[in-house]
Design an enzyme around this catalytic site. Structure first.
Site, mmCIF file in Angstrom:
data_model
loop_
_atom_site.group_PDB
_atom_site.id
_atom_site.type_symbol
_atom_site.label_atom_id
_atom_site.label_comp_id
_atom_site.label_asym_id
_atom_site.label_seq_id
_atom_site.Cartn_x
_atom_site.Cartn_y
_atom_site.Cartn_z
ATOM 1 N N CYS A 135 0.850 -1.272 -0.081
ATOM 2 C CA CYS A 135 0.013 0.233 0.093
ATOM 3 C C CYS A 135 1.324 0.902 0.304
ATOM 4 O O CYS A 135 2.089 1.487 0.476
ATOM 5 C CB CYS A 135 -1.322 0.248 1.775
ATOM 6 S SG CYS A 135 0.091 -0.260 2.716
ATOM 7 N N CYS A 136 0.068 2.265 -0.279
ATOM 8 C CA CYS A 136 0.739 3.913 -0.434
ATOM 9 C C CYS A 136 2.382 3.561 -1.585
ATOM 10 O O CYS A 136 1.597 3.321 -2.448
ATOM 11 C CB CYS A 136 1.167 4.243 0.978
ATOM 12 S SG CYS A 136 1.885 5.587 0.752
ATOM 13 N N ILE A 137 3.166 3.869 -1.120
ATOM 14 C CA ILE A 137 4.323 4.093 -2.002
ATOM 15 C C ILE A 137 5.253 2.477 -2.241
ATOM 16 O O ILE A 137 5.690 1.751 -2.894
ATOM 17 C CB ILE A 137 5.311 4.909 -1.241
ATOM 18 C CG1 ILE A 137 6.687 4.746 -2.257
ATOM 19 C CG2 ILE A 137 5.940 4.264 -0.324
ATOM 20 C CD1 ILE A 137 5.851 6.051 -3.682
#
Length: 224
Positions: A135-137
């Site tokens: 998730c995210c980066i």
């Protein structure tokens, strides 16, 4: 018995480690799914330490494993000891530590290298056809290691809601298929068993980020 899931952290704090709310959301949702969790982090120095009040680097030195232990409440292992054979799935939360301590994405973008320990772990789960949640980066790790995979980091058009949308374009340049998804949605690459969601790549209320991570966790456990 519940599925055994490895969670790999990258420090403690959004600007130089793992994003704390994302990490906590992952652990809460894994608990809700009845999973057995093992938390890992590499025993290496952080790229740098950021003062989270000023948003500026300091002269301090900190260790990724020692800092990650704060989130894991001390129950953590050196990533070098991870054995994929005894585990069913892998999840890596976001935070700049992924781009600074698990890879060099923060300074080199698509020309980055992924730390050998992290790359070996990702490749081991992938080869064993065990699901990986990012998730995210953290989907950039898969973008670098698994050419042609399908991922989401949210949207690919930059705006106030999606301040990091250029990441999606860079992932496309690596040969990945980026799929635009809202913060509460996930994308599943069934072939590669990759489950991704945007989390704090989106300027969204924290409960929406929490819900999106919940869907990612639920699908990772289901695929395991």
């Amino acid at each position: 018995m519940g599925k055994k899931v490895a969670v790999v952290l990258a420090g403690c704090g959004v600007y130089d480690g793992s994003e704390i709310h994302e990490s906590s959301a992952v652990l809460v949702h894994l608990s809700r799914e009845g999973a057995q969790v093992e938390v890992y982090a590499p025993n290496v120095d952080q790229m740098h330490v950021v003062d989270h009040v000023r948003g500026q680097p300091t002269q301090e030195k900190r260790n990724v494993l020692v800092e990650s232990a704060r989130i894991a409440r001390g129950n953590i292992k050196d990533l070098a000891k991870l054995d994929v054979k005894g585990l069913d799935a892998l999840i890596i939360p976001g935070g700049f530590g992924v781009a600074k301590n698990l890879s060099t994405w923060a300074t080199q973008g698509k020309n980055c290298t992924v730390s050998k320990e992290v790359e070996d772990v990702l490749k081991a789960f992938h080869a064993a056809k065990k699901p990986i949640g990012l998730c995210c980066i953290s989907p950039v790790l898969a973008a670098k290691i698994f050419p042609g995979c399908e991922l989401t980091v949210g949207h690919d058009t930059e705006c106030e809601k999606w301040p990091y949308a250029k990441t999606a374009e860079t992932m496309k340049e690596l040969g990945c298929k980026h799929v635009n998804k809202h913060v509460t949605e996930i994308h599943v690459d069934a072939k590669n068993k990759l489950v991704t969601t945007s989390a704090f790549m989106c300027n969204a209320p924290i409960h929406e980020i929490y819900d999106g991570i919940g869907k990612m966790v639920k699908e990772v456990v289901r695929l395991a």
